[in-house]
Design a protein around this motif. Structure first.
Motif, PDB file in Angstrom:
ATOM      1  N   GLU A 249     -10.481  -6.054 -21.115  1.00 26.04           N
ATOM      2  CA  GLU A 249      -9.460  -7.289 -20.337  1.00 26.04           C
ATOM      3  C   GLU A 249      -8.950  -6.853 -19.115  1.00 26.04           C
ATOM      4  O   GLU A 249      -9.116  -5.673 -18.549  1.00 26.04           O
ATOM      5  N   VAL A 250      -8.882  -7.954 -18.380  1.00 19.33           N
ATOM      6  CA  VAL A 250      -8.107  -7.956 -17.016  1.00 19.33           C
ATOM      7  C   VAL A 250      -6.876  -8.733 -17.151  1.00 19.33           C
ATOM      8  O   VAL A 250      -6.592  -9.731 -17.306  1.00 19.33           O
ATOM      9  N   TRP A 251      -5.658  -7.942 -17.143  1.00 20.15           N
ATOM     10  CA  TRP A 251      -4.469  -8.499 -17.220  1.00 20.15           C
ATOM     11  C   TRP A 251      -3.902  -8.687 -15.865  1.00 20.15           C
ATOM     12  O   TRP A 251      -3.867  -7.967 -14.942  1.00 20.15           O
ATOM     13  N   GLU A 252      -3.658 -10.095 -15.552  1.00 24.26           N
ATOM     14  CA  GLU A 252      -3.265 -10.534 -14.133  1.00 24.26           C
ATOM     15  C   GLU A 252      -2.073 -11.192 -14.186  1.00 24.26           C
ATOM     16  O   GLU A 252      -1.836 -12.147 -15.014  1.00 24.26           O
ATOM     17  N   VAL A 253      -1.143 -11.138 -13.238  1.00 28.55           N
ATOM     18  CA  VAL A 253       0.088 -11.764 -13.034  1.00 28.55           C
ATOM     19  C   VAL A 253       0.109 -12.353 -11.650  1.00 28.55           C
ATOM     20  O   VAL A 253      -0.993 -12.308 -11.023  1.00 28.55           O
ATOM     21  N   SER A 254       1.099 -13.299 -11.654  1.00 31.77           N
ATOM     22  CA  SER A 254       1.244 -14.114 -10.142  1.00 31.77           C
ATOM     23  C   SER A 254       0.738 -13.280  -9.000  1.00 31.77           C
ATOM     24  O   SER A 254       1.526 -12.264  -8.745  1.00 31.77           O
ATOM     25  N   LYS A 255       0.240 -13.920  -8.267  1.00 28.71           N
ATOM     26  CA  LYS A 255      -0.068 -13.626  -6.887  1.00 28.71           C
ATOM     27  C   LYS A 255       1.374 -13.351  -5.982  1.00 28.71           C
ATOM     28  O   LYS A 255       2.261 -14.003  -6.297  1.00 28.71           O
ATOM     29  N   GLY A 256       1.066 -12.712  -4.965  1.00 27.62           N
ATOM     30  CA  GLY A 256       2.236 -13.013  -3.804  1.00 27.62           C
ATOM     31  C   GLY A 256       3.236 -11.597  -3.884  1.00 27.62           C
ATOM     32  O   GLY A 256       2.916 -10.585  -4.197  1.00 27.62           O
ATOM     33  N   ARG A 257       4.277 -11.835  -3.433  1.00 32.47           N
ATOM     34  CA  ARG A 257       5.160 -10.663  -3.003  1.00 32.47           C
ATOM     35  C   ARG A 257       5.489 -10.098  -4.446  1.00 32.47           C
ATOM     36  O   ARG A 257       6.045  -8.690  -4.048  1.00 32.47           O
ATOM     37  N   ASN A 258       5.689 -10.560  -5.522  1.00 32.72           N
ATOM     38  CA  ASN A 258       5.889  -9.782  -6.765  1.00 32.72           C
ATOM     39  C   ASN A 258       4.738  -9.267  -7.541  1.00 32.72           C
ATOM     40  O   ASN A 258       4.811  -8.648  -8.455  1.00 32.72           O
ATOM     41  N   ASN A 259       3.599  -9.576  -7.163  1.00 36.54           N
ATOM     42  CA  ASN A 259       2.372  -9.138  -7.633  1.00 36.54           C
ATOM     43  C   ASN A 259       2.400  -7.621  -8.384  1.00 36.54           C
ATOM     44  O   ASN A 259       1.788  -7.119  -9.357  1.00 36.54           O
ATOM     45  N   LEU A 260       2.550  -6.807  -7.053  1.00 31.26           N
ATOM     46  CA  LEU A 260       2.591  -5.196  -7.299  1.00 31.26           C
ATOM     47  C   LEU A 260       3.711  -4.801  -8.458  1.00 31.26           C
ATOM     48  O   LEU A 260       3.367  -4.155  -9.374  1.00 31.26           O
ATOM     49  N   PHE A 261       4.980  -5.469  -8.344  1.00 32.03           N
ATOM     50  CA  PHE A 261       5.924  -4.992  -9.089  1.00 32.03           C
ATOM     51  C   PHE A 261       5.573  -5.473 -10.472  1.00 32.03           C
ATOM     52  O   PHE A 261       5.796  -4.771 -11.688  1.00 32.03           O
ATOM     53  N   HIS A 262       5.103  -6.750 -10.811  1.00 32.96           N
ATOM     54  CA  HIS A 262       4.753  -7.414 -12.015  1.00 32.96           C
ATOM     55  C   HIS A 262       3.567  -6.520 -12.756  1.00 32.96           C
ATOM     56  O   HIS A 262       3.687  -6.458 -13.927  1.00 32.96           O
ATOM     57  N   THR A 263       2.479  -6.157 -11.749  1.00 36.12           N
ATOM     58  CA  THR A 263       1.478  -5.406 -12.440  1.00 36.12           C
ATOM     59  C   THR A 263       2.051  -3.925 -13.067  1.00 36.12           C
ATOM     60  O   THR A 263       1.592  -3.490 -14.005  1.00 36.12           O
ATOM     61  N   LEU A 264       2.822  -3.555 -12.142  1.00 33.73           N
ATOM     62  CA  LEU A 264       3.291  -2.156 -12.724  1.00 33.73           C
ATOM     63  C   LEU A 264       4.102  -2.281 -13.951  1.00 33.73           C
ATOM     64  O   LEU A 264       4.400  -1.373 -14.704  1.00 33.73           O
TER      65      LEU A 264
ATOM     66  N   GLN B 150       0.729  -1.047   0.043  1.00 35.64           N
ATOM     67  CA  GLN B 150      -0.049   0.087   0.013  1.00 35.64           C
ATOM     68  C   GLN B 150       1.096   1.260  -0.127  1.00 35.64           C
ATOM     69  O   GLN B 150       0.476   2.128  -0.758  1.00 35.64           O
ATOM     70  N   ILE B 151       1.921   1.204   0.825  1.00 35.98           N
ATOM     71  CA  ILE B 151       2.831   2.447   0.652  1.00 35.98           C
ATOM     72  C   ILE B 151       3.546   2.483  -0.523  1.00 35.98           C
ATOM     73  O   ILE B 151       3.742   3.598  -1.090  1.00 35.98           O
ATOM     74  N   VAL B 152       4.008   1.534  -1.048  1.00 41.29           N
ATOM     75  CA  VAL B 152       4.635   1.818  -2.312  1.00 41.29           C
ATOM     76  C   VAL B 152       3.689   2.128  -3.278  1.00 41.29           C
ATOM     77  O   VAL B 152       3.960   2.915  -4.346  1.00 41.29           O
ATOM     78  N   MET B 153       2.402   1.473  -3.446  1.00 38.73           N
ATOM     79  CA  MET B 153       1.480   1.928  -4.551  1.00 38.73           C
ATOM     80  C   MET B 153       1.190   3.485  -4.512  1.00 38.73           C
ATOM     81  O   MET B 153       1.010   4.249  -5.455  1.00 38.73           O
ATOM     82  N   HIS B 154       0.881   3.901  -3.143  1.00 37.69           N
ATOM     83  CA  HIS B 154       0.573   5.188  -2.922  1.00 37.69           C
ATOM     84  C   HIS B 154       1.627   6.194  -3.480  1.00 37.69           C
ATOM     85  O   HIS B 154       1.209   7.300  -3.962  1.00 37.69           O
ATOM     86  N   CYS B 155       2.760   5.893  -3.088  1.00 35.42           N
ATOM     87  CA  CYS B 155       4.075   6.577  -3.202  1.00 35.42           C
ATOM     88  C   CYS B 155       4.297   6.781  -4.704  1.00 35.42           C
ATOM     89  O   CYS B 155       4.612   7.652  -5.303  1.00 35.42           O
TER      90      CYS B 155
END
Length: 339
Positions: A292-307, A228-233
């Motif tokens: 479309e909804v583009w979705e990648v792996s869940k877990g600790r890299n999900n935010l990075f992969h979505t960015l 949440q902090i990373v996404m907000h910043c």
């Protein structure tokens, strides 16, 4: 061996190692001289890319500063089989569809790993290290002007906003910093955690579904997750670089137009594409592209992969532009992350 002569990528001759849907110029390494020439070119490109975007300021009014030399912090990339499970809940996630998406886009596991490391470096150097430096600078100034009781991390953002008015001639940058601090009412924890995330070179202390210790106690759900902090910043950083829109007087141009967070429905997105946070605990992000909804792996890299997916989409379909803002070397210099 087959190598790509574009963007410093390299690959193998089988179909599992294609890197982009875009056409590429490819050549075969037939002898040691060709191989040596290619490796030399690749090393030169890697040196250029390693400069990243460390000279980019958090907002137009913040002067760029040289990147400090910091001691290396150990960091290990997770392989696809090491992705952390999310409490057994797969109701919002389809691994097979995620794998199929990356294959359709032409993004190999190797490229995804490299790009993940790149985006972590960018977040560390461009976002958290700058914020951390500004906090220390402003708090030092507040000490000097007799307002030590109003230090960042000790008072609310509302108090800091008033201080920015009364002490404007001394701490003019505080108005640019405040939006980054609005992710949590617990300013003491937030400032401490930002300092931890700024340490090292690739946000090595990042905990995707939790955070750091607070007053010798373990993280709890009353505190924001690191995701949440990373996404907000990042959203705030992009807010500060997009032109102000009179429809969004608070200046949250990117956040309002390109980020949707549950419980708001994905269908309410205002643009052709948008980031979508479909779950708060545990954090889970997706990219909405048209219908479309583009979705990648869940877990600790999900935010990075979505960015990364967002950057990939903008590079391939929007000519490297986020609205009117160029993400290439002449703009925010973010496209190197997926080069």
């Amino acid at each position: 061996a087959v190598v790509s002569t574009q963007s410093g990528h390299y690959g193998r001759g089988d179909s599992n190692y294609h890197f982009s849907a875009s056409p590429k110029i490819r050549k075969r390494v037939s002898d040691l001289n060709n191989l040596s020439e290619y490796l030399k070119e690749y090393e030169e490109k890697e040196k250029w890319l390693s400069r990243g975007s460390s000279d980019r300021s958090l907002a137009g009014g913040w002067a760029p500063r040289p990147t400090e030399t910091l001691p290396p912090r150990p960091y290990f990339l997770a392989t696809q089989n090491q992705i952390v499970s999310v409490s057994g809940d797969t109701s919002y996630y389809n691994q097979q569809a995620a794998d199929a998406l990356l294959e359709r886009l032409g993004v190999s596991p190797h490229s995804l790993d490299v790009w993940t490391e790149n985006i972590r470096k960018w977040i560390s150097q461009t976002i958290f290290q700058h914020i951390h430096r500004e906090i220390k600078t402003i708090n030092k100034t507040l000490d000097q002007v007799g307002s030590a009781e109003c230090k960042i991390g000790s008072v609310s953002t509302a108090v800091l906003s008033k201080v920015s008015t009364t002490k404007h001639e001394h701490i003019s940058n505080i108005a640019l910093l405040l939006p980054y601090l609005e992710v949590s009412v617990n300013q003491e924890y937030l400032v401490h955690r930002i300092g931890e995330l700024a340490s090292g070179s690739c946000v090595g202390s990042f905990r995707w579904e939790s955070g750091g210790k607070y007053k010798n106690s373990l993280w709890n759900k009353e505190l924001p997750t690191d995701s949440q902090i990373v996404m907000h910043c990042i959203s705030t950083y992009l807010d500060s670089h997009l032109p102000r829109n009179p429809m969004y007087p608070e200046g949250r141009t990117f956040t309002t137009q390109y980020f949707v967070q549950t419980p708001i429905k994905a269908e309410t997105k205002k643009k052709e594409y948008a980031l979508f946070q479909s779950s708060i605990h545990p954090p889970h992000f997706k990219l909405l592209v048209g219908d479309e909804v583009w979705e990648v792996s869940k877990g600790r890299n999900n935010l990075f992969h979505t960015l990364i997916l967002l950057l990939y989409y903008l590079r391939e379909e929007q000519h490297g532009m986020l609205g009117p803002v160029n993400l290439g070397p002449t703009g925010l210099n973010m496209t190197w992350i997926i080069s």
